[in-house]
Design an enzyme around this catalytic site. Structure first.
Site, short mmCIF file in Angstrom:
data_model
loop_
_atom_site.label_atom_id
_atom_site.label_comp_id
_atom_site.label_asym_id
_atom_site.label_seq_id
_atom_site.Cartn_x
_atom_site.Cartn_y
_atom_site.Cartn_z
N ASP A 41 26.16 -9.96 7.17
CA ASP A 41 25.43 -10.77 6.20
C ASP A 41 24.49 -11.76 6.86
O ASP A 41 23.36 -11.94 6.43
CB ASP A 41 26.43 -11.51 5.29
CG ASP A 41 25.72 -12.37 4.27
OD1 ASP A 41 24.85 -11.85 3.54
OD2 ASP A 41 26.02 -13.58 4.20
N MET A 95 48.20 -7.14 6.21
CA MET A 95 47.02 -7.12 5.33
C MET A 95 46.15 -8.35 5.56
O MET A 95 44.92 -8.27 5.50
CB MET A 95 47.44 -7.02 3.86
CG MET A 95 48.08 -5.69 3.50
SD MET A 95 47.10 -4.25 3.98
CE MET A 95 45.59 -4.53 3.06
#
Length: 164
Positions: free
Chosen positions: A131, A116
């Site tokens: 972004d 993860m």
């Protein structure tokens, strides 16, 4: 409900107890990508984006994301990570689109894996590139994100057989 590892007797979420698991060296590598246009590609490779060095910032974001995975993925254990690396490789074979492949590697010695953390690092790296360059083009495509490989732990090693 007791057959589920992350559900308690009342049917609510719980974090499993890993205290009895064996400690072992754990390594995971994840992949993601982002496809950009020629203007963004040139800004990144020439380091001319107004927000600064896109790849350096994205690497730092990926590293921070791996370190903080347990803060955003509810059932992940906080881990003491021993290594994190985020690297890039351009695929320029489909101009005028350019695909930046992202590889995130995470390691630890512990009682639970780092899959993860690697997946989070790869994802946040791609999101950070978006972004930092969205003022130029909001039509970028963040590609498939997947686990490439993992080693260590009770379930053993895993190697993805293909990258599609």
């Amino acid at each position: 409900m007791t057959d589920f590892t992350h559900i308690n007797k009342q049917g609510n979420a719980k974090m499993i107890d890993v205290s009895d698991k064996e400690t072992s060296k754990r390594l995971a590598r994840a992949h993601s990508s982002i496809t950009v246009n020629g203007i963004i590609y040139n800004q990144i490779v020439k380091n001319t984006n107004k927000k600064g060095n896109v790849l350096n910032t994205a690497q730092i974001a990926g590293i921070m994301a791996a370190k903080n995975t347990s803060m955003i993925i509810p059932m992940c254990h906080p881990l003491s990570l021993t290594g994190i690396d985020v690297s890039f490789e351009w695929d320029t074979s489909h101009a005028p689109s350019y695909q930046l492949n992202i590889s995130a590697s995470v390691s630890t010695t512990g009682k639970t894996g780092v899959e993860m953390e690697a997946l989070t690092a790869a994802s946040v790296t791609a999101l950070t590139i978006y972004d930092m360059t969205k003022a130029v083009d909001k039509g970028m495509i963040i590609g498939k994100t997947y686990l490439e490989s993992k080693s260590g732990g009770k379930s053993g090693d895993y190697q993805r057989s293909h990258k599609s």
